[in-house]
Design a protein around this motif. Structure first.
Motif, PDB file in Angstrom:
ATOM      1  N   ASP A  61       0.829  -1.208   0.000  1.00  0.00           N
ATOM      2  CA  ASP A  61       0.000   0.000   0.000  1.00  0.00           C
ATOM      3  C   ASP A  61       0.860   1.253   0.000  1.00  0.00           C
ATOM      4  O   ASP A  61       0.528   2.237  -0.650  1.00  0.00           O
ATOM      5  CB  ASP A  61      -0.934   0.010   1.215  1.00  0.00           C
ATOM      6  CG  ASP A  61      -2.040  -1.028   1.106  1.00  0.00           C
ATOM      7  OD1 ASP A  61      -2.313  -1.526  -0.010  1.00  0.00           O
ATOM      8  OD2 ASP A  61      -2.648  -1.352   2.148  1.00  0.00           O
ATOM      9  N   CYS A  62       1.979   1.209   0.707  1.00  0.00           N
ATOM     10  CA  CYS A  62       2.864   2.368   0.773  1.00  0.00           C
ATOM     11  C   CYS A  62       3.496   2.639  -0.596  1.00  0.00           C
ATOM     12  O   CYS A  62       3.522   3.785  -1.056  1.00  0.00           O
ATOM     13  CB  CYS A  62       3.941   2.165   1.832  1.00  0.00           C
ATOM     14  SG  CYS A  62       5.005   3.606   2.065  1.00  0.00           S
ATOM     15  N   ASP A  63       3.997   1.600  -1.256  1.00  0.00           N
ATOM     16  CA  ASP A  63       4.587   1.789  -2.581  1.00  0.00           C
ATOM     17  C   ASP A  63       3.552   2.319  -3.565  1.00  0.00           C
ATOM     18  O   ASP A  63       3.840   3.210  -4.370  1.00  0.00           O
ATOM     19  CB  ASP A  63       5.194   0.486  -3.104  1.00  0.00           C
ATOM     20  CG  ASP A  63       6.529   0.155  -2.459  1.00  0.00           C
ATOM     21  OD1 ASP A  63       7.106   1.021  -1.760  1.00  0.00           O
ATOM     22  OD2 ASP A  63       7.008  -0.978  -2.657  1.00  0.00           O
ATOM     23  N   LEU A  64       2.332   1.796  -3.508  1.00  0.00           N
ATOM     24  CA  LEU A  64       1.276   2.278  -4.389  1.00  0.00           C
ATOM     25  C   LEU A  64       0.936   3.741  -4.093  1.00  0.00           C
ATOM     26  O   LEU A  64       0.714   4.524  -5.014  1.00  0.00           O
ATOM     27  CB  LEU A  64       0.036   1.397  -4.271  1.00  0.00           C
ATOM     28  CG  LEU A  64       0.176  -0.004  -4.876  1.00  0.00           C
ATOM     29  CD1 LEU A  64      -1.018  -0.881  -4.497  1.00  0.00           C
ATOM     30  CD2 LEU A  64       0.340   0.071  -6.383  1.00  0.00           C
ATOM     31  N   ALA A  65       0.929   4.121  -2.830  1.00  0.00           N
ATOM     32  CA  ALA A  65       0.655   5.521  -2.466  1.00  0.00           C
ATOM     33  C   ALA A  65       1.745   6.438  -3.011  1.00  0.00           C
ATOM     34  O   ALA A  65       1.462   7.546  -3.491  1.00  0.00           O
ATOM     35  CB  ALA A  65       0.549   5.655  -0.948  1.00  0.00           C
ATOM     36  N   LYS A  66       2.988   5.997  -2.956  1.00  0.00           N
ATOM     37  CA  LYS A  66       4.085   6.797  -3.499  1.00  0.00           C
ATOM     38  C   LYS A  66       3.957   6.956  -5.009  1.00  0.00           C
ATOM     39  O   LYS A  66       4.160   8.056  -5.551  1.00  0.00           O
ATOM     40  CB  LYS A  66       5.429   6.168  -3.138  1.00  0.00           C
ATOM     41  CG  LYS A  66       5.747   6.265  -1.659  1.00  0.00           C
ATOM     42  CD  LYS A  66       7.002   5.498  -1.310  1.00  0.00           C
ATOM     43  CE  LYS A  66       7.284   5.566   0.181  1.00  0.00           C
ATOM     44  NZ  LYS A  66       8.481   4.795   0.547  1.00  0.00           N
ATOM     45  N   LEU A  67       3.612   5.876  -5.694  1.00  0.00           N
ATOM     46  CA  LEU A  67       3.420   5.948  -7.141  1.00  0.00           C
ATOM     47  C   LEU A  67       2.245   6.858  -7.495  1.00  0.00           C
ATOM     48  O   LEU A  67       2.330   7.666  -8.432  1.00  0.00           O
ATOM     49  CB  LEU A  67       3.224   4.555  -7.730  1.00  0.00           C
ATOM     50  CG  LEU A  67       4.453   3.637  -7.657  1.00  0.00           C
ATOM     51  CD1 LEU A  67       4.085   2.222  -8.069  1.00  0.00           C
ATOM     52  CD2 LEU A  67       5.582   4.170  -8.515  1.00  0.00           C
ATOM     53  N   ARG A  68       1.145   6.766  -6.738  1.00  0.00           N
ATOM     54  CA  ARG A  68      -0.006   7.652  -6.976  1.00  0.00           C
ATOM     55  C   ARG A  68       0.390   9.106  -6.791  1.00  0.00           C
ATOM     56  O   ARG A  68      -0.015   9.974  -7.567  1.00  0.00           O
ATOM     57  CB  ARG A  68      -1.166   7.287  -6.043  1.00  0.00           C
ATOM     58  CG  ARG A  68      -1.980   6.111  -6.509  1.00  0.00           C
ATOM     59  CD  ARG A  68      -3.289   5.961  -5.733  1.00  0.00           C
ATOM     60  NE  ARG A  68      -3.094   5.652  -4.323  1.00  0.00           N
ATOM     61  CZ  ARG A  68      -2.904   4.427  -3.847  1.00  0.00           C
ATOM     62  NH1 ARG A  68      -2.893   3.394  -4.658  1.00  0.00           N
ATOM     63  NH2 ARG A  68      -2.735   4.232  -2.563  1.00  0.00           N
ATOM     64  N   GLN A  69       1.190   9.388  -5.773  1.00  0.00           N
ATOM     65  CA  GLN A  69       1.641  10.755  -5.513  1.00  0.00           C
ATOM     66  C   GLN A  69       2.476  11.278  -6.681  1.00  0.00           C
ATOM     67  O   GLN A  69       2.309  12.413  -7.122  1.00  0.00           O
ATOM     68  CB  GLN A  69       2.451  10.807  -4.208  1.00  0.00           C
ATOM     69  CG  GLN A  69       3.027  12.157  -3.874  1.00  0.00           C
ATOM     70  CD  GLN A  69       1.950  13.189  -3.604  1.00  0.00           C
ATOM     71  OE1 GLN A  69       0.860  12.867  -3.121  1.00  0.00           O
ATOM     72  NE2 GLN A  69       2.218  14.433  -3.921  1.00  0.00           N
ATOM     73  N   TRP A  70       3.365  10.451  -7.193  1.00  0.00           N
ATOM     74  CA  TRP A  70       4.222  10.842  -8.309  1.00  0.00           C
ATOM     75  C   TRP A  70       3.388  11.113  -9.559  1.00  0.00           C
ATOM     76  O   TRP A  70       3.581  12.116 -10.244  1.00  0.00           O
ATOM     77  CB  TRP A  70       5.259   9.744  -8.564  1.00  0.00           C
ATOM     78  CG  TRP A  70       6.156  10.004  -9.719  1.00  0.00           C
ATOM     79  CD1 TRP A  70       7.153  10.936  -9.799  1.00  0.00           C
ATOM     80  CD2 TRP A  70       6.152   9.312 -10.967  1.00  0.00           C
ATOM     81  NE1 TRP A  70       7.768  10.869 -11.029  1.00  0.00           N
ATOM     82  CE2 TRP A  70       7.178   9.871 -11.758  1.00  0.00           C
ATOM     83  CE3 TRP A  70       5.403   8.273 -11.490  1.00  0.00           C
ATOM     84  CZ2 TRP A  70       7.443   9.430 -13.051  1.00  0.00           C
ATOM     85  CZ3 TRP A  70       5.673   7.824 -12.767  1.00  0.00           C
ATOM     86  CH2 TRP A  70       6.680   8.411 -13.532  1.00  0.00           C
ATOM     87  N   VAL A  71       2.434  10.246  -9.851  1.00  0.00           N
ATOM     88  CA  VAL A  71       1.569  10.434 -11.022  1.00  0.00           C
ATOM     89  C   VAL A  71       0.725  11.708 -10.845  1.00  0.00           C
ATOM     90  O   VAL A  71       0.592  12.499 -11.786  1.00  0.00           O
ATOM     91  CB  VAL A  71       0.676   9.195 -11.250  1.00  0.00           C
ATOM     92  CG1 VAL A  71      -0.393   9.459 -12.313  1.00  0.00           C
ATOM     93  CG2 VAL A  71       1.535   7.988 -11.644  1.00  0.00           C
ATOM     94  N   ALA A  72       0.178  11.912  -9.662  1.00  0.00           N
ATOM     95  CA  ALA A  72      -0.642  13.104  -9.399  1.00  0.00           C
ATOM     96  C   ALA A  72       0.166  14.394  -9.564  1.00  0.00           C
ATOM     97  O   ALA A  72      -0.377  15.439  -9.940  1.00  0.00           O
ATOM     98  CB  ALA A  72      -1.238  13.040  -7.997  1.00  0.00           C
ATOM     99  N   ALA A  73       1.465  14.314  -9.331  1.00  0.00           N
ATOM    100  CA  ALA A  73       2.331  15.492  -9.470  1.00  0.00           C
ATOM    101  C   ALA A  73       2.731  15.724 -10.936  1.00  0.00           C
ATOM    102  O   ALA A  73       3.519  16.624 -11.239  1.00  0.00           O
ATOM    103  CB  ALA A  73       3.575  15.326  -8.612  1.00  0.00           C
TER     104      ALA A  73
END
Length: 124
Positions: free
Chosen positions: A107-119
């Motif tokens: 879940d943490c890795d997915l949250a980091k990837l979501r943050q990067w895509v959102a940016a």
């Protein structure tokens, strides 16, 4: 008698000082602190590329699976922009779940990837 009381009082104070004051930081089973997932400083080079490195067994080398190389910023950012990167890694309906035949990323890795895509999936 006074020395025994002072020793007992000191021990009680020391033991009390070891107790957590924030129950939200503890798991219900065992009281082990839950590590935080820091998504505040997500970068491609420092965060995204290392996460995707675990996919390089299939999506690396000179002939990556499905022609998608996780070591290429250009390919990763294209998949991020069209939604395929998160769709496959989240195991969303309509996408081929990755890793194939394996469990989702944490879940943490997915949250980091979501943050990067959102940016905007920057090359940083």
């Amino acid at each position: 008698m006074v020395i025994k009381l002072l020793t007992l009082a000191s021990a009680a104070l020391l033991l009390g000082a070891c107790a957590s004051q924030n129950g939200e930081d503890l798991l219900a089973s065992g009281g082990v602190p839950t590590p935080a997932c820091d998504t505040s400083h997500v970068t491609y080079a420092g965060t995204v590329a290392p996460i995707l490195q675990q996919c390089s067994g299939c999506h690396g080398g000179s002939q990556p699976s499905a022609g998608f190389a996780v070591g290429s910023y250009a390919q990763v950012s294209t998949k991020a922009a069209n939604g395929q990167l998160l769709g496959t890694l989240n195991h969303d309906a309509g996408y081929s779940p990755m890793p194939k035949g394996g469990a989702k990323l944490s879940d943490c890795d997915l949250a980091k990837l979501r943050q990067w895509v959102a940016a905007g999936a920057p090359n940083n």
